[in-house]
Design a protein around this motif. Structure first.
Motif, mmCIF file in Angstrom:
data_model
loop_
_atom_site.group_PDB
_atom_site.id
_atom_site.type_symbol
_atom_site.label_atom_id
_atom_site.label_comp_id
_atom_site.label_asym_id
_atom_site.label_seq_id
_atom_site.Cartn_x
_atom_site.Cartn_y
_atom_site.Cartn_z
ATOM 1 N N ASN A 122 17.308 -9.352 30.799
ATOM 2 C CA ASN A 122 18.293 -10.423 30.983
ATOM 3 C C ASN A 122 17.619 -11.796 31.113
ATOM 4 O O ASN A 122 17.935 -12.594 31.994
ATOM 5 N N TYR A 307 26.596 -11.413 26.284
ATOM 6 C CA TYR A 307 25.518 -12.250 25.780
ATOM 7 C C TYR A 307 26.121 -13.281 24.820
ATOM 8 O O TYR A 307 27.236 -13.123 24.327
ATOM 9 N N SER A 381 23.422 -12.292 30.019
ATOM 10 C CA SER A 381 24.646 -12.077 30.801
ATOM 11 C C SER A 381 24.586 -12.815 32.125
ATOM 12 O O SER A 381 23.583 -12.767 32.842
ATOM 13 N N LEU A 401 27.953 -7.903 23.094
ATOM 14 C CA LEU A 401 27.430 -7.035 24.143
ATOM 15 C C LEU A 401 27.054 -5.690 23.537
ATOM 16 O O LEU A 401 27.437 -5.353 22.417
ATOM 17 N N ASN A 405 23.978 -4.588 28.437
ATOM 18 C CA ASN A 405 24.749 -5.397 29.394
ATOM 19 C C ASN A 405 26.170 -4.893 29.635
ATOM 20 O O ASN A 405 26.959 -5.566 30.304
ATOM 21 N N LYS A 408 26.956 -4.739 33.272
ATOM 22 C CA LYS A 408 27.192 -6.069 33.848
ATOM 23 C C LYS A 408 28.628 -6.525 33.553
ATOM 24 O O LYS A 408 29.247 -7.225 34.364
#
Length: 585
Positions: A122, A307, A381, A401, A405, A408
């Protein structure tokens, strides 16, 4: 190289791959993030007490006058010391961007490296060389001399040395797409810091225009900009005119036949569970942005903790990005408003420091990046960011994504549901602490109080939904806006089924890259399983509260999740992973 399942070796040690030390770092950052989120919950609760549930803002007068708001600001930042030093820092113009971001050549960045060092970790990165073969570079831009108003005087020698640069080809765009409707965002001044109140970006006004109308406006605006510079007309500078920024133009959705011709998604971002052949949303999160110098995007975090990647076809942008563990620093002292940008405290005379007590620290921790033409930035993220066009700029932007992620995304949805569920039955005890929140002894008492309360710092599913139910209308039926949860369900169900279908034939796991494939399959499916299980727990509890075991009661009846489908997906993934010996039986 375009297949993420076959493009990396998960066992190779590279840079900050997730070894034992990196796991400790991740745990530390996650703890910082949760602590910051708890602090926001605390100060929101304080605001409710001082304003009688938000109904009487006059209750804030006393806390401002007697210093309690200042102490609350110290608590938001997480420091115990007098904040004079911080306040002095905030009077300085430049206290920003000490952290640095890597610039790498796309030719030297393998998918394996990008996976471990940036998506999984990340961590943002700027990449050059990903746009060189794009049709947009030739079709949508033209060569021009740099704007004369870039120079400070009329020196003929300096003017003769004006550089050549690419600028948006407005004539081509008007001729090709002139009748197409686009969304245009308005702002009152150029840049973030030409206003005394930041109102130019807080109002978020937008209008629909066709491309022809927008191109005509831009060309007239540029003429005004040049004329004002030439006339040295400081009282009628173009920076005081309303600017128009074309955002979120879904070009590929409108022109699917142009996909791959105008531009193509770089291979590093091909594992996209939202867009394209792998995704569930077609091209809904693929955008073009077009705006003159000075247009901005205010402080925000991308939808659903996705993202994003953004490539400058032409132009230059300035970015500020902040790690998720410092998100709480970006909020108003009462935790209910995100700052419009990283310098908002400097624009509000007298009380800006008290209203946004964390921004000076946020500026110190933020990463400042100048993104040049042809460069691509990866935004991970949960990283809040602002963007300003330093030149006339055209860019391609995607939200996306995948397995790295997706968890998240779920935590973001759960966090939004858990709002106001923090203190439970401890509200009266906390109220007693808040009443005298004007000295450091009480600050410490509050800290200890929060620590004891936050054995439930991330409320259970049952606590969240009971809170929702207790705030419903007289009929007692609980419901919530399940749009994000439904989107997550679409994403994981399609991708989970797709992975199992693509790799169900035994020979696909005895292929030369079988170890890499096994790693990626296990990585993705176990994360899909985690999200699916959590959604199931949420909806089971919700149904129990409503005494309804068939379907979820939501405001939009077209977005109901069938519980049988959820259970089937969970069982199928579990059986698949066991049958392939990818998890223990």
């Amino acid at each position: 190289m375009n297949d993420p399942y076959n493009s990396f070796n998960p066992n190779r040690k590279i840079a900050i791959k997730c070894d034992e030390m990196d796991d400790e770092r991740k745990s530390y950052l996650q703890e910082r993030y949760e602590n910051g989120r708890r602090r926001l919950d605390v100060i929101r609760f304080v605001h409710k007490i001082w304003t009688e549930g938000g109904s009487d803002d006059s209750g804030l007068a006393g806390p401002f006058l007697d210093g309690r708001v200042r102490v609350l600001g110290c608590y938001l930042r997480g420091d115990e010391n007098d904040d004079d030093e911080i306040m002095n820092e905030q009077k300085e113009e430049e206290t920003t961007g000490k952290a640095k971001m890597r610039l790498v050549d796309g030719r030297d960045l393998s998918y394996e490296n990008f996976f471990h060092n940036h998506m999984d970790a990340n961590i943002p990165v700027v990449i050059k060389g990903l746009t060189k073969d794009w049709g947009a570079t030739n079709l949508w831009t033209r060569v021009s001399l740099s704007d004369p108003c870039e120079y400070d005087n009329n020196d003929p020698l300096e003017m003769n040395e004006r550089k050549q640069m690419l600028v948006p080809n407005l004539d081509y765009l008007r001729n090709k797409y002139g009748d197409e409707s686009v969304s245009v965002h308005l702002q009152e001044n150029a840049g973030f810091r030409n206003s005394n109140s930041g109102s130019m970006i807080m109002q978020r006004q937008k209008v629909d225009m066709d491309m022809n109308e927008y191109a005509n406006w831009w060309q007239e605006y540029c003429k005004t900009r040049r004329n004002n510079w030439s006339d040295n007309d400081k009282d009628d500078d173009s920076s005081s005119k309303v600017l128009k920024y074309l955002k979120d133009w879904k070009f590929v959705s409108t022109h699917p036949q142009s996909d791959g011709k105008v531009y193509s998604t770089p291979f590093l971002f091909a594992d996209d569970w939202l867009n394209g052949p792998v995704g569930c949303m077609g091209a809904a999160y693929r955008f073009c942005y077009l705006g003159p110098k000075g247009t901005v995007t205010p402080l925000h975090v991308d939808v659903l903790n996705s993202y994003s990647w953004s490539s400058n076809v032409c132009g230059k942008k300035e970015w500020y990005l902040l790690h998720p563990s410092h998100t709480h620093l970006l909020y108003h002292v009462f935790g209910n408003t995100l700052a419009p940008h990283f310098h908002a405290d400097l624009e509000i005379s007298g009380i800006g420091v008290e209203l946004y007590p964390g921004l000076a620290r946020a500026r110190q921790l933020a990463i400042r990046v100048i993104q040049e033409q042809g460069q691509t930035i990866f935004v991970p993220s949960g990283w809040h960011h602002t963007v300003e066009n330093l030149e006339d700029t055209l860019s391609i932007n995607h939200n996306w994504l995948n397995g790295t992620n997706i968890c998240k995304c779920w935590e973001r949805v759960k966090g939004e549901l858990s709002n106001s569920s923090l203190f439970g039955n401890n509200g009266d005890q906390f109220n007693a602490v808040v009443i005298n929140l004007n000295d450091m002894s009480t600050y410490h008492a509050m800290d200890k109080m929060v620590e004891s309360c936050n054995k439930q710092s991330i409320p259970s599913i049952s606590a969240i939904l009971n809170n929702i139910k207790n705030n419903q209308g007289r009929n007692g039926n609980s419901s919530f806006d399940e749009g994000d949860i439904y989107l997550l369900w679409l994403i994981i169900s399609k991708r989970g089924r797709s992975i199992m279908k693509e790799t169900r034939v035994d020979k696909s796991l005895t292929h030369p890259y079988s170890e890499q494939m096994k790693f990626q399959i296990t990585y993705d499916l176990t994360r899909i399983l985690y999200v699916a299980t959590n959604i199931t727990d949420l909806l089971n509890t919700f149904n129990a509260l409503n005494q309804n075991t068939d379907e979820v009661s939501v405001s939009n009846k077209d977005k109901q999740i069938n519980m049988n489908d959820l259970h089937t997906l969970i069982n199928d993934i579990t059986s698949y992973l066991k049958s392939k010996n990818l998890i223990d039986s």
